[in-house]
Write an enzyme that holds these catalytic residues in place. Structure first.
Site, PDB file in Angstrom:
ATOM      1  CB  THR A 151      -0.923   0.051   1.235  1.00  0.00           C
ATOM      2  OG1 THR A 151      -0.107   0.244   2.388  1.00  0.00           O
ATOM      3  CG2 THR A 151      -1.734  -1.215   1.374  1.00  0.00           C
ATOM      4  CB  CYS A 152       0.134   4.631  -1.207  1.00  0.00           C
ATOM      5  SG  CYS A 152       0.254   4.073  -2.891  1.00  0.00           S
ATOM      6  CG  ASP A 153       0.205   3.915   5.771  1.00  0.00           C
ATOM      7  OD1 ASP A 153      -0.814   4.490   6.148  1.00  0.00           O
ATOM      8  OD2 ASP A 153       1.223   3.798   6.483  1.00  0.00           O
TER       9      ASP A 153
END
Ligand SMILES: *Cc1c(COP(=O)(O)O)cnc(C)c1O
Length: 394
Positions: free
Chosen positions: A340-342
């Site tokens: 994910t983009c976290d």
């Protein structure tokens, strides 16, 4: 070194799961639960603690096949919400086999549980005891105390339980309010690596019990919560040591007036029954000088690996390049991260995992002993990634 019987059985289970995965080729990531291992773990617990009531903590893995199997084996259940009550009842549990062990609950959820026949509750506050008195009249209540969870890999901190003096007062209040004050509950912290980790809390429970007995309030039960460990990269002491330490503590502190004992294992029942299959999305280097590769998997902190927070739980890994772990394949250090983009979606950067040097996109990485607190923790669809699917092997 020869392997113990339990280790051999576990290898067989892992082999069974990996055969299923190789044959069925389900979409990844996914969790596969070996139901014979769940049954095996439950049976081993019952054999090690024959006089103890076993209440499976549903949150560890609420897969219907798992809950149904345990209900058929005669397990009781620790639930935390109306939906978990419905699940257990639908899968064959009797309402008397359910403990609503979450001290944080809405009054209307108490009323719902009572209406469905649940008569055993855990509480840790005055407001909740009063809500139980009003919405579950005559029900039995255990008061949860705050405990020191030293030795636990995944401690509960101070969110649950109250000081022993307050618990004593609340058991009195329960008695005055028409509830049945049943006894003391606690949780010594999850993945408790010290077999004596329950002793201090059992001593507190015995003191409260003795104090109230002197006033004519007879507590009959002590609920030892969860905490029994599973084997990850690190192997905990054997179950027999835990059973011996717990039994000795109860005898030592309670003396002749032996209480009914409950435990609420979650992790110990399901962790070792599960394997997560993931796929490598990308292998990348961050600079020419850093030897470590970053390996991005299609599962991360939001897809079910929440317990990698602080790198608390370290799953054993097997890749499709090494078949048998570290079987002569050249390995190199890696950082493992999710898709994910976290920025927090990093699994392991301090633990020194090493994976095959020729690992590349499309390869599989299997996370072993991943049956507990994975599918139930996965997000609905953070960044559009679907929640972790579960398959069962019989
Ligand atoms: C989560 C939980 C458990 C299970 O804990 P494990 O460490 O997985 O055995 C037991 N009791 C309560 C009240 C819990 O919240």
């Amino acid at each position: 070194m020869t392997k113990s019987f339990a280790d051999q059985r576990l290898d067989e289970a892992t082999a069974r799961i990996r055969r299923f995965l190789d044959h069925e080729q389900p979409d990844t990531p996914c969790l596969v639960i070996d139901l014979p291992t769940v049954r095996d773990r439950f049976t081993a617990l019952r054999a090690a603690l024959p006089e103890v009531g076993i209440f499976y903590a549903v949150k560890a893995n609420p897969t219907p096949e798992v809950v149904g199997l345990l209900a058929a084996e005669g397990s009781c259940f620790d639930v935390a919400s109306p939906a978990e009550i419905d699940l257990c009842l639908e899968l064959g549990a009797a309402p008397e086999a359910i403990s609503y062990s979450n001290p944080i609950k809405k009054a209307r959820d108490v009323a719902y549980a009572f209406e469905r026949g649940v008569r055993l509750f855990v509480s840790d506050s005055e407001q909740d005891v009063l809500a139980l008195a009003e919405h579950a009249p005559g029900a039995s209540v255990l008061l949860r105390i705050l405990v020191n969870s030293k030795g636990s890999t995944y401690p509960f901190g101070k969110k649950f339980g109250c000081a022993p003096e307050m618990a004593t007062d609340l058991l009195r209040l329960a008695s005055e309010s028409g509830l049945v004050p049943l006894g003391v509950a606690f949780h010594a912290g999850s993945q408790q690596l010290d077999p004596n980790g329950w002793d201090g809390a059992i001593a507190d429970a015995a003191l409260i019990t003795a104090k109230l007995r002197a006033e004519g309030i007879e507590l009959t039960t002590v609920n030892l919560g969860g905490g029994l460990p599973a084997g990850y990269l690190e192997q905990p002491p054997p179950l027999a040591e835990y059973a011996a330490a717990i039994t000795a503590s109860v005898e030592r502190h309670f003396g002749d007036v032996r209480p009914r004992v409950m435990i609420e294992p979650g992790r110990a029942v399901v962790a070792e029954a599960g394997v997560i299959r993931s796929e490598v999305v990308l292998v990348a280097k961050k600079s020419y000088s850093d030897e470590r590769r970053w390996v991005f998997l299609d599962i991360g902190r939001y897809g079910g690996l929440a317990e990698t927070e602080g790198e608390a739980i370290a799953y054993p890994l097997v890749t499709s390049r090494d078949g048998v772990p570290h079987d002569g394949v050249p390995l190199g250090p890696v950082v493992l991260a999710g898709p994910t983009c976290d920025a927090d979606d990093v699994l392991y950067q301090n633990a020194c995992y090493e994976l095959p040097l020729d690992l590349r996109a499309g390869d599989h990485v299997d996370l072993l002993r991943a049956g507990a607190y994975t599918a139930s923790y996965s997000s609905v669809a953070f960044n559009g990634f679907a929640p972790l699917a579960t398959h069962c092997v019989r």
